[in-house]
Structures are given as C-alpha cells and as structure tokens.
Scaffold this active site. Structure first.
Site, mmCIF file in Angstrom:
data_model
loop_
_atom_site.group_PDB
_atom_site.id
_atom_site.type_symbol
_atom_site.label_atom_id
_atom_site.label_comp_id
_atom_site.label_asym_id
_atom_site.label_seq_id
_atom_site.Cartn_x
_atom_site.Cartn_y
_atom_site.Cartn_z
ATOM 1 N N GLN A 126 0.834 -1.199 0.000
ATOM 2 C CA GLN A 126 0.000 0.000 0.000
ATOM 3 C C GLN A 126 0.866 1.246 0.000
ATOM 4 O O GLN A 126 1.614 1.490 0.950
ATOM 5 C CB GLN A 126 -0.906 -0.020 1.236
ATOM 6 C CG GLN A 126 -1.852 1.155 1.367
ATOM 7 C CD GLN A 126 -2.692 1.053 2.630
ATOM 8 O OE1 GLN A 126 -2.197 0.649 3.680
ATOM 9 N NE2 GLN A 126 -3.957 1.397 2.546
ATOM 10 N N GLY A 127 0.796 2.065 -1.037
ATOM 11 C CA GLY A 127 1.599 3.269 -1.153
ATOM 12 C C GLY A 127 0.809 4.516 -0.799
ATOM 13 O O GLY A 127 0.387 5.268 -1.691
ATOM 14 N N TYR A 128 0.598 4.730 0.496
ATOM 15 C CA TYR A 128 -0.143 5.897 0.973
ATOM 16 C C TYR A 128 0.788 6.895 1.666
ATOM 17 O O TYR A 128 1.038 7.974 1.175
ATOM 18 C CB TYR A 128 -1.237 5.466 1.959
ATOM 19 C CG TYR A 128 -2.533 4.977 1.349
ATOM 20 C CD1 TYR A 128 -2.633 4.633 0.005
ATOM 21 C CD2 TYR A 128 -3.669 4.844 2.134
ATOM 22 C CE1 TYR A 128 -3.813 4.174 -0.539
ATOM 23 C CE2 TYR A 128 -4.865 4.388 1.604
ATOM 24 C CZ TYR A 128 -4.944 4.050 0.275
ATOM 25 O OH TYR A 128 -6.123 3.594 -0.253
ATOM 26 N N SER A 129 1.303 6.531 2.851
ATOM 27 C CA SER A 129 2.046 7.472 3.685
ATOM 28 C C SER A 129 3.324 7.963 3.016
ATOM 29 O O SER A 129 3.969 7.244 2.251
ATOM 30 C CB SER A 129 2.405 6.817 5.023
ATOM 31 O OG SER A 129 1.247 6.545 5.775
ATOM 32 N N SER A 161 4.417 -1.496 4.207
ATOM 33 C CA SER A 161 4.536 -2.862 4.730
ATOM 34 C C SER A 161 4.758 -3.865 3.605
ATOM 35 O O SER A 161 4.028 -3.878 2.606
ATOM 36 C CB SER A 161 3.273 -3.239 5.507
ATOM 37 O OG SER A 161 3.085 -2.377 6.607
ATOM 38 N N GLU A 244 -9.981 -2.225 5.069
ATOM 39 C CA GLU A 244 -8.860 -2.602 5.928
ATOM 40 C C GLU A 244 -9.319 -2.877 7.349
ATOM 41 O O GLU A 244 -8.734 -3.694 8.056
ATOM 42 C CB GLU A 244 -7.817 -1.482 5.932
ATOM 43 C CG GLU A 244 -6.587 -1.775 6.778
ATOM 44 C CD GLU A 244 -5.580 -0.647 6.741
ATOM 45 O OE1 GLU A 244 -4.397 -0.897 7.029
ATOM 46 O OE2 GLU A 244 -5.965 0.495 6.417
ATOM 47 N N SER A 357 -2.798 7.732 12.789
ATOM 48 C CA SER A 357 -2.441 7.976 14.186
ATOM 49 C C SER A 357 -3.677 8.268 15.019
ATOM 50 O O SER A 357 -4.732 8.666 14.512
ATOM 51 C CB SER A 357 -1.463 9.146 14.284
ATOM 52 O OG SER A 357 -2.134 10.362 14.016
ATOM 53 N N GLU A 359 -4.233 10.718 16.987
ATOM 54 C CA GLU A 359 -4.653 12.114 16.897
ATOM 55 C C GLU A 359 -5.567 12.338 15.693
ATOM 56 O O GLU A 359 -6.601 13.015 15.791
ATOM 57 C CB GLU A 359 -3.418 13.016 16.791
ATOM 58 C CG GLU A 359 -2.578 13.087 18.057
ATOM 59 C CD GLU A 359 -1.734 11.850 18.291
ATOM 60 O OE1 GLU A 359 -1.203 11.701 19.401
ATOM 61 O OE2 GLU A 359 -1.597 11.026 17.356
#
Length: 378
Positions: A126-129, A161, A244, A357, A359
């Site tokens: 998964q290429g998100y962050s 990951s 997910e 996160s 937050e």
C-alpha cells in the site's frame, strides 16, 4: 446446524487436516514484528489454501471467492486464528486491493489483477504514507504525469509494509498540478519490478524490517492502471481504508486473547498476580477485549475501532513488561534476541501511529462522526 455453523465446522476440519506435516511447523509464525519468519514457507501455505478454495472467501463467487456472508467471514477469521495458523502474506491484496477493484475497478482491471491475488501469485503493498504526509494523507506530494499510454510516477512513500516482498503497489499520487488536499489525487496500480523503483527496508525497534521506504523516480505504469477516474483517488483511497478495518479484525482479537491468556498465566506463575494493581489491570484488559469484540460485531465506526484496539494493545505491551519484572529489560540472547513479551512491547508502540495515528482518528471521529467544528488549519 445452521449454515454458519456448517461453514465454521468445514474450515475448522480443513485446517486440522492440512495444517499438518510440513505445514505444522508454521503454527504461530509471522505477524506484526515477525513478518520475516518463514516467509517462503508461509507463501507456500497460502498458495496451498488457494488451491483448495480458502483464499478470498468473502469475494463474490464470480471473482473466485466463496461469496461468504459476513457471519461466515467472521467464522473463517476466528477459526483461522484459533488454529494458530501462520500470519497471512497476501492480506493486503486479498483484503484491501481486491475489494477495492471489485467495487470500483473496470472489468479489465478485475480480469487482470483479481485472479493472481486469489491464487497468491502476485503480492501487493500500500503506497499511501509519505515523510510529510502520514496520517494527514491529503498532503501527499508524490506526483504522476500522463505521458502517452503511461503514468510516470515520481516521489517517495514510507512505512510501506512488505514492499520488499511485493510485486505491485497501489499508490495515491497527485495527478493534477497545482491541486491541494483531497482534490487532484489518483489511485494508481504500479509495478515494483521496473526501472525507477527503489525499495529500502527500515529497521524497527524489534530489529526486524517489515516496513520500507519506496522511491519512485520516473517509474511507469500503464495508463489503464488508474482505479476510478483520474482525480477521484481520495474517494477510492478512503474505500480501501474501510475494507482494511473490516471483519478480519475479529481474527486479530483472537490473537489478542491468546496474548492476554498467556500473560495471566505468567502473572500467576511468577507471583505478579499477587499485586492488586496488576490484578486490576489484567481485569481491565479482559473487559476491554470483550468491548472490542462487541464493537466489531456491531460494526463500530472504523476510526473508533482503530483508536480503541491500538491503545488496548499498546497498554497490554506495557503491562506485559511489568508482569515480567526487571528481567524484561535484558535481551533474551546476544546481540539482540527478544522474547515474545519484549517484542510485543516494542512493536505495539507503533500501533497508535500506523494506519492512521490516534490524533487523526480522534479528529475524524469528532468532525465526521459527531459533527463537531473542524480543527483550525493553516
């Protein structure tokens, strides 16, 4: 016997028969902080599952699944965990990409990508962050430009990951120059075995490397490999996050239960349970896990579920070291061999950070679920 009970009995019987012989040694292998364990053997096990029709059980039958109901999927994940079967290597493709393509992909994309996922022939990440866009995903800066029959991708992803084991990555990239925040993003399917892709493992507190940095320097993917319309990537990306945090978390909770039961046993054996504070915290952990299960069965909002389980598991890691006592500060063996409790403590520190996160989850709950005023932003 109901259909769900029959389904549960079927998967339980299959696991008892097949998780044997050469596969028996895989019990309990893999999982968070331990993805390096017997990876090739776990891949072979999952392909064995595919050959017998036990991957992608919740997918519709026309796409190679079993069309299992939600109740049957819950039974599958629970029985898989109860059998102490090895951690799955294909969960990103099966549980995230697959449902996304089934609901939002073209017929050509489904025909190309779903069969290799079901057969465990192609693994996904998964290429998100990104370094400047973690939980605030709308700040992504990775860009993709259209050149003739291809998208050309440039940028960096992080905390990816199992990228070092994957052949493909679904990437959220900015495809409209000058766009900001949620607008102008696209959801691209990018191969990792082509020029312009570099994968660098990140060493974690546990000493293992299941996360990675992924650098795209003019990496190309076919123009047809965009899910949804160009510029509609935010909507598709949010749909993926919803998948997910689905019923598979119930299997995760079986693993949590196993950890808690083992910790209670240890506390009784080493005398830690004589401490009233330790007894109280173990009891609270049990109650919290019961609440987690009840929430999952009722369909708790994904952000609330992520917030709750991540803090529960992090707190269990802290409690585990207190139960172990001073010996928990020493590595099991040189140079840095950890026992299960030390690994739980160290890896669970990241639970409240990855996959959104705490937050950010609190902001989502406040603004989108409760309808409170939005947090001021520059």
């Amino acid at each position: 016997m109901s259909s769900v009970e029959e389904f549960r009995a079927e998967i339980r019987g299959w696991l008892k028969t097949h998780l044997s012989g050469s596969f028996a040694a895989l019990k309990g292998r893999g999982g968070p902080g331990r993805e390096h364990e017997a990876f090739a053997e776990r891949l072979a096990w999952e392909r064995h599952m595919a050959a017998h029709g036990w991957t992608c059980v919740g997918w519709p039958k026309e796409y190679g699944g079993r069309g299992a109901t939600i109740e049957e999927q819950i039974a599958f994940h629970e029985e898989y965990a109860l059998a102490d079967a090895p951690a799955r290597v294909n969960h990103i493709g099966e549980q995230l990409l697959g449902p996304t393509l089934i609901d939002h992909g073209t017929e050509e994309q489904k025909a190309r990508f779903l069969p290799p996922v079901r057969a465990v022939e192609e693994l996904w990440c998964q290429g998100y962050s990104e370094p400047g866009a973690g939980s605030d995903l709308a700040a992504v800066r990775t860009r993709a430009e259209r050149e003739d029959d291809a998208w050309v991708v440039t940028g960096q992803k992080i905390w990816t990951s199992l990228a070092h084991e994957a052949q493909w990555c679904f990437v959220l990239a900015r495809t409209e120059p000058g766009s900001r925040r949620h607008a102008g993003l696209s959801y691209l399917l990018v191969p990792l075995d082509r020029p312009g892709v570099e994968i660098r493992p990140i060493v974690q507190l546990t000493g293992t490397s299941e996360f990675n940095e992924v650098f795209f320097d003019g990496a190309r993917t076919d123009a047809a490999n965009v899910v949804g319309a160009p510029g509609d990537g935010w909507r598709i990306a949010m749909a993926t996050l919803g998948y997910e945090r689905g019923v598979s978390t119930l299997g995760q909770q079986v693993g949590f239960r196993r950890e808690l039961d083992a910790l209670v046993t240890l506390a009784r054996r080493n005398g830690a349970a004589a401490d009233p504070d330790i007894r109280d915290r173990l009891t609270r952990a049990w109650a919290g896990l019961e609440a987690l299960r009840a929430g999952a069965l009722r369909g708790t909002a994904p952000s609330a579920a992520k917030l709750y389980w991540s803090h529960w598991h992090r707190d269990l890691g802290e409690l585990a070291l207190e139960v172990c006592g001073p010996a928990a500060t020493l590595a099991a063996a040189a140079p840095y061999e950890l026992d299960d409790w030390q690994r739980l403590f160290l890896f669970s520190r990241a639970d409240t950070v990855y996959a959104g996160s705490s937050e950010i989850q609190r902001n989502i709950i406040a603004e989108r679920v409760l309808g409170l005023p939005k947090e001021p932003r520059p």
